[in-house]
Scaffold this motif. Sequence first.
Motif, PDB file in Angstrom:
ATOM      1  N   ILE A  79      -5.880  -2.187   8.114  1.00  0.00           N
ATOM      2  CA  ILE A  79      -4.945  -2.852   7.202  1.00  0.00           C
ATOM      3  C   ILE A  79      -4.394  -2.535   5.927  1.00  0.00           C
ATOM      4  CG2 ILE A  79      -5.526  -4.464   5.135  1.00  0.00           C
ATOM      5  CD1 ILE A  79      -6.410  -5.765   7.090  1.00  0.00           C
ATOM      6  N   GLU A  80      -4.606  -0.814   6.624  1.00  0.00           N
ATOM      7  CA  GLU A  80      -4.488   0.068   4.903  1.00  0.00           C
ATOM      8  C   GLU A  80      -2.808   0.801   5.694  1.00  0.00           C
ATOM      9  OE1 GLU A  80      -6.851   3.770   4.000  1.00  0.00           O
ATOM     10  OE2 GLU A  80      -8.347   2.304   2.543  1.00  0.00           O
ATOM     11  N   PRO A  81      -2.845   0.984   6.726  1.00  0.00           N
ATOM     12  CA  PRO A  81      -1.300   0.994   7.718  1.00  0.00           C
ATOM     13  C   PRO A  81      -0.437   0.353   6.966  1.00  0.00           C
ATOM     14  CG  PRO A  81      -3.403   1.462   8.755  1.00  0.00           C
ATOM     15  CD  PRO A  81      -4.007   1.068   8.605  1.00  0.00           C
ATOM     16  N   ILE A  82      -0.607  -0.994   7.839  1.00  0.00           N
ATOM     17  CA  ILE A  82       0.015  -2.040   6.184  1.00  0.00           C
ATOM     18  C   ILE A  82       0.512  -2.409   5.525  1.00  0.00           C
ATOM     19  CG2 ILE A  82       0.239  -4.761   7.208  1.00  0.00           C
ATOM     20  CD1 ILE A  82      -1.285  -4.663   9.424  1.00  0.00           C
ATOM     21  N   LEU A  83      -0.586  -2.294   4.336  1.00  0.00           N
ATOM     22  CA  LEU A  83      -0.262  -1.722   3.000  1.00  0.00           C
ATOM     23  C   LEU A  83       0.506  -0.588   2.960  1.00  0.00           C
ATOM     24  CD1 LEU A  83      -0.827  -2.806   0.164  1.00  0.00           C
ATOM     25  CD2 LEU A  83      -3.115  -1.166   0.481  1.00  0.00           C
ATOM     26  N   MET A  84      -0.180   0.249   3.333  1.00  0.00           N
ATOM     27  CA  MET A  84       0.974   1.764   2.860  1.00  0.00           C
ATOM     28  C   MET A  84       2.176   1.755   3.681  1.00  0.00           C
ATOM     29  SD  MET A  84      -1.954   4.328   1.925  1.00  0.00           S
ATOM     30  CE  MET A  84      -2.554   4.963   4.588  1.00  0.00           C
ATOM     31  N   TYR A  85       2.897   0.913   4.476  1.00  0.00           N
ATOM     32  CA  TYR A  85       4.016   1.128   5.579  1.00  0.00           C
ATOM     33  C   TYR A  85       5.214   1.609   4.313  1.00  0.00           C
ATOM     34  CZ  TYR A  85       8.094   0.303   7.965  1.00  0.00           C
ATOM     35  OH  TYR A  85       8.803   0.284   8.774  1.00  0.00           O
ATOM     36  N   GLY A  86       5.705   2.686   4.315  1.00  0.00           N
ATOM     37  CA  GLY A  86       6.738   3.467   4.569  1.00  0.00           C
ATOM     38  C   GLY A  86       6.516   4.064   2.675  1.00  0.00           C
ATOM     39  N   CYS A  87       5.746   4.359   2.265  1.00  0.00           N
ATOM     40  CA  CYS A  87       5.046   5.047   0.675  1.00  0.00           C
ATOM     41  C   CYS A  87       5.523   5.958   0.161  1.00  0.00           C
ATOM     42  CB  CYS A  87       3.480   4.392   0.830  1.00  0.00           C
ATOM     43  SG  CYS A  87       2.792   5.762   1.697  1.00  0.00           S
ATOM     44  N   GLU A  88       5.832   6.635   1.906  1.00  0.00           N
ATOM     45  CA  GLU A  88       6.365   8.227   1.129  1.00  0.00           C
ATOM     46  C   GLU A  88       7.662   8.088   0.115  1.00  0.00           C
ATOM     47  OE1 GLU A  88       3.969   7.989   4.864  1.00  0.00           O
ATOM     48  OE2 GLU A  88       5.518   6.872   4.375  1.00  0.00           O
ATOM     49  N   ALA A  89       8.001   6.881   0.317  1.00  0.00           N
ATOM     50  CA  ALA A  89       9.516   6.726  -0.127  1.00  0.00           C
ATOM     51  C   ALA A  89       9.699   5.652  -1.620  1.00  0.00           C
ATOM     52  CB  ALA A  89      10.581   6.182   0.382  1.00  0.00           C
ATOM     53  N   LYS A  91      -1.349  -0.258 -10.576  1.00  0.00           N
ATOM     54  CA  LYS A  91      -2.451  -1.790 -10.852  1.00  0.00           C
ATOM     55  C   LYS A  91      -2.556  -2.168 -10.158  1.00  0.00           C
ATOM     56  CE  LYS A  91      -2.305  -1.068 -16.152  1.00  0.00           C
ATOM     57  NZ  LYS A  91      -1.825  -2.085 -17.443  1.00  0.00           N
ATOM     58  N   ASN A  92      -1.131  -2.742  -9.555  1.00  0.00           N
ATOM     59  CA  ASN A  92      -1.204  -3.827  -8.381  1.00  0.00           C
ATOM     60  C   ASN A  92      -2.100  -3.284  -7.235  1.00  0.00           C
ATOM     61  OD1 ASN A  92      -0.431  -5.876 -10.121  1.00  0.00           O
ATOM     62  ND2 ASN A  92       2.101  -5.208  -9.017  1.00  0.00           N
ATOM     63  N   LEU A  93      -1.830  -1.966  -7.105  1.00  0.00           N
ATOM     64  CA  LEU A  93      -2.503  -0.983  -5.737  1.00  0.00           C
ATOM     65  C   LEU A  93      -4.330  -1.202  -5.822  1.00  0.00           C
ATOM     66  CD1 LEU A  93       0.258   1.442  -4.555  1.00  0.00           C
ATOM     67  CD2 LEU A  93      -0.788  -0.852  -3.526  1.00  0.00           C
ATOM     68  N   GLU A  94      -4.615  -0.687  -7.168  1.00  0.00           N
ATOM     69  CA  GLU A  94      -5.565  -0.289  -7.155  1.00  0.00           C
ATOM     70  C   GLU A  94      -6.244  -2.051  -7.298  1.00  0.00           C
ATOM     71  OE1 GLU A  94      -6.003   1.646 -10.599  1.00  0.00           O
ATOM     72  OE2 GLU A  94      -5.515   3.892  -9.634  1.00  0.00           O
ATOM     73  N   ALA A  95      -5.833  -3.304  -7.605  1.00  0.00           N
ATOM     74  CA  ALA A  95      -6.141  -4.105  -8.004  1.00  0.00           C
ATOM     75  C   ALA A  95      -6.424  -4.866  -6.332  1.00  0.00           C
ATOM     76  CB  ALA A  95      -5.404  -5.137  -8.240  1.00  0.00           C
ATOM     77  N   THR A  96      -5.486  -4.517  -5.434  1.00  0.00           N
ATOM     78  CA  THR A  96      -5.327  -4.911  -4.012  1.00  0.00           C
ATOM     79  C   THR A  96      -7.050  -4.391  -3.936  1.00  0.00           C
ATOM     80  OG1 THR A  96      -3.152  -5.040  -4.157  1.00  0.00           O
ATOM     81  CG2 THR A  96      -4.228  -5.103  -1.604  1.00  0.00           C
ATOM     82  N   GLU A  97      -7.378  -2.798  -3.971  1.00  0.00           N
ATOM     83  CA  GLU A  97      -8.199  -2.075  -3.074  1.00  0.00           C
ATOM     84  C   GLU A  97      -9.221  -2.904  -3.472  1.00  0.00           C
ATOM     85  OE1 GLU A  97      -9.676   2.546  -2.717  1.00  0.00           O
ATOM     86  OE2 GLU A  97      -7.807   1.688  -3.937  1.00  0.00           O
ATOM     87  N   MET A  98      -9.727  -2.971  -4.657  1.00  0.00           N
ATOM     88  CA  MET A  98     -10.601  -3.624  -5.159  1.00  0.00           C
ATOM     89  C   MET A  98     -10.282  -4.766  -4.957  1.00  0.00           C
ATOM     90  SD  MET A  98     -12.594  -1.587  -6.430  1.00  0.00           S
ATOM     91  CE  MET A  98     -13.861  -2.579  -7.438  1.00  0.00           C
ATOM     92  N   TRP A  99     -10.256  -5.908  -4.998  1.00  0.00           N
ATOM     93  CA  TRP A  99     -10.198  -7.107  -4.260  1.00  0.00           C
ATOM     94  C   TRP A  99     -10.558  -7.033  -2.671  1.00  0.00           C
ATOM     95  CZ3 TRP A  99      -7.165  -9.669  -0.058  1.00  0.00           C
ATOM     96  CH2 TRP A  99      -7.798 -10.763   0.284  1.00  0.00           C
ATOM     97  N   PHE A 100      -9.983  -6.343  -2.022  1.00  0.00           N
ATOM     98  CA  PHE A 100     -10.529  -5.495  -0.291  1.00  0.00           C
ATOM     99  C   PHE A 100     -12.298  -5.462  -0.469  1.00  0.00           C
ATOM    100  CE2 PHE A 100      -6.687  -5.119   1.128  1.00  0.00           C
ATOM    101  CZ  PHE A 100      -5.843  -5.921   1.728  1.00  0.00           C
ATOM    102  N   MET A 101     -12.436  -4.500  -1.670  1.00  0.00           N
ATOM    103  CA  MET A 101     -13.733  -4.494  -1.713  1.00  0.00           C
ATOM    104  C   MET A 101     -14.811  -5.830  -1.742  1.00  0.00           C
ATOM    105  SD  MET A 101     -14.663  -0.854  -0.521  1.00  0.00           S
ATOM    106  CE  MET A 101     -14.014  -0.145  -0.329  1.00  0.00           C
ATOM    107  N   ARG A 102     -14.189  -6.593  -2.462  1.00  0.00           N
ATOM    108  CA  ARG A 102     -14.802  -7.017  -3.342  1.00  0.00           C
ATOM    109  C   ARG A 102     -15.049  -8.860  -1.950  1.00  0.00           C
ATOM    110  NH1 ARG A 102     -16.247  -7.942  -8.497  1.00  0.00           N
ATOM    111  NH2 ARG A 102     -15.480  -6.117  -9.688  1.00  0.00           N
TER     112      ARG A 102
END
Length: 160
Positions: free
Chosen positions: A23-33, A42-53
């Motif tokens: 999942i994370e490679p798909i989520l972080m695709y192109g994050c270098e730019a 905030k949205n990325l952190e909320a997504t991370e917590m959503w996956f944990m929950r």
Amino acid sequence: MKAVLTNQCISIQTRQRALQCYIEPILMYGCEAWTISKQTQKNLEATEMWFMRRMLRTPWVAKKSNEKVLKEAHTKRSLMNKIRKRQATFFGHVMREGKMEHIVTTGMMEGKRSRGRQREKMLDGLTKWLNAGRVTQALTATMDRDVWKDMVANATKQGT
């Protein structure tokens, strides 16, 4: 992946590794730019917590804080740190290359600036994350690969 990530028969560590692998490679695709604003963070952190929950099957309406959920999962937040590390590694590579990407990334373009508040550059976000102080200090550090790696490693240890 929902069936695997929410399966209670599989240990939480295995489910977290599946999340990191698929999942994370798909989520972080192109994050270098990316230029990461506070809202994007905030949205990325909320997504991370959503996956944990979802993995722990904790309902959204349950009154559990994010810290309790992370403690229950025996982990801590790492997505923003991974993104920033990938950005810093890519940025160092671009700066040492010294071609057109160098000019575009640093924002040294000719012409007039548009009216109003200027957009934050990727370099500004990286400078804050690295605690480099000034932009010029970060730019000079990229030219020495070992110094740049040490800066990135120290910032990664400290977290976001």
